[in-house]
Scaffold this motif. Structure first.
Motif, short mmCIF file in Angstrom:
data_model
loop_
_atom_site.label_atom_id
_atom_site.label_comp_id
_atom_site.label_asym_id
_atom_site.label_seq_id
_atom_site.Cartn_x
_atom_site.Cartn_y
_atom_site.Cartn_z
N SER A 70 0.84 -1.19 0.00
CA SER A 70 0.00 0.00 0.00
C SER A 70 0.87 1.24 0.00
CB SER A 70 -0.88 0.00 1.23
OG SER A 70 -1.53 1.24 1.37
N SER A 79 -0.82 4.53 -0.69
CA SER A 79 -1.76 5.63 -0.91
C SER A 79 -1.37 6.90 -0.16
CB SER A 79 -3.17 5.21 -0.52
OG SER A 79 -3.21 4.83 0.83
N SER A 88 -0.58 3.56 -9.94
CA SER A 88 -0.90 2.18 -9.53
C SER A 88 -0.84 1.25 -10.73
CB SER A 88 -2.28 2.11 -8.89
OG SER A 88 -2.29 2.84 -7.69
N ILE A 123 -8.53 -0.98 -11.57
CA ILE A 123 -8.08 0.36 -11.20
C ILE A 123 -8.94 1.43 -11.87
CG2 ILE A 123 -6.16 2.00 -11.50
CD1 ILE A 123 -4.29 -0.49 -11.08
#
Length: 149
Positions: free
Chosen positions: A8, A10, A32, A84
């Motif tokens: 991760s 983010s 991503s 995505i």
């Protein structure tokens, strides 16, 4: 990477986008996809089963194993792109491979040498696939952020 594992990033993207005054959603989706594609394409190939088993998801990694083979990585990459692109939640994406040998491909540990291994590591990806691509993260982020208005 292995059952229960997730990657991760983010918060890093959000902080960068806030600082650069860019559209965080557009940057997050693009970065991503680029990162996931790079991981899939750099995965070692014997039958193509390992590449087929890369699964994109939101904050909760996907479980299970995907049937079939994908020697080129095009099917797994297309699946990641679809997820995505269509996900309503864009703040965090994960990429998981639940095959029992995924951890060994990343960190080594095969017993002995064989036609596909040397010193416990994959001959095709001796440095792993996730770690080497994560090091490219900042470059990808800067490239994508520069494209966004």
């Amino acid at each position: 990477l292995y059952p229960g594992a997730k990657m991760s990033f983010s918060l890093d993207v959000k902080a960068f986008c806030d600082k650069a005054k860019k559209n965080p959603e557009t940057v997050m989706r693009a970065v991503s996809f680029k990162l996931f594609s790079a991981i899939i394409k750099s995965s070692p190939v014997d039958t193509g089963r390992f590449r087929m088993n890369w699964q994109a998801a939101g904050p909760t990694p996907r479980g299970g194993i995907v049937a079939g083979e994908d020697k080129t990585g095009s099917s797994a990459t297309a699946s990641a792109q679809t997820f995505i692109t269509n996900s309503s939640a864009w703040q965090e994406f994960t990429l998981t491979n639940n095959l029992p040998y995924a951890n060994v491909i990343e960190f080594g540990g095969y017993p002995g040498d064989g036609p596909n291994t040397i010193g416990g590591y994959s001959r095709q990806a001796p440095q792993g696939v996730v770690r080497v691509n994560i090091t490219r993260f900042n470059t990808l982020l800067n490239e994508e952020a520069a494209k966004v208005k």
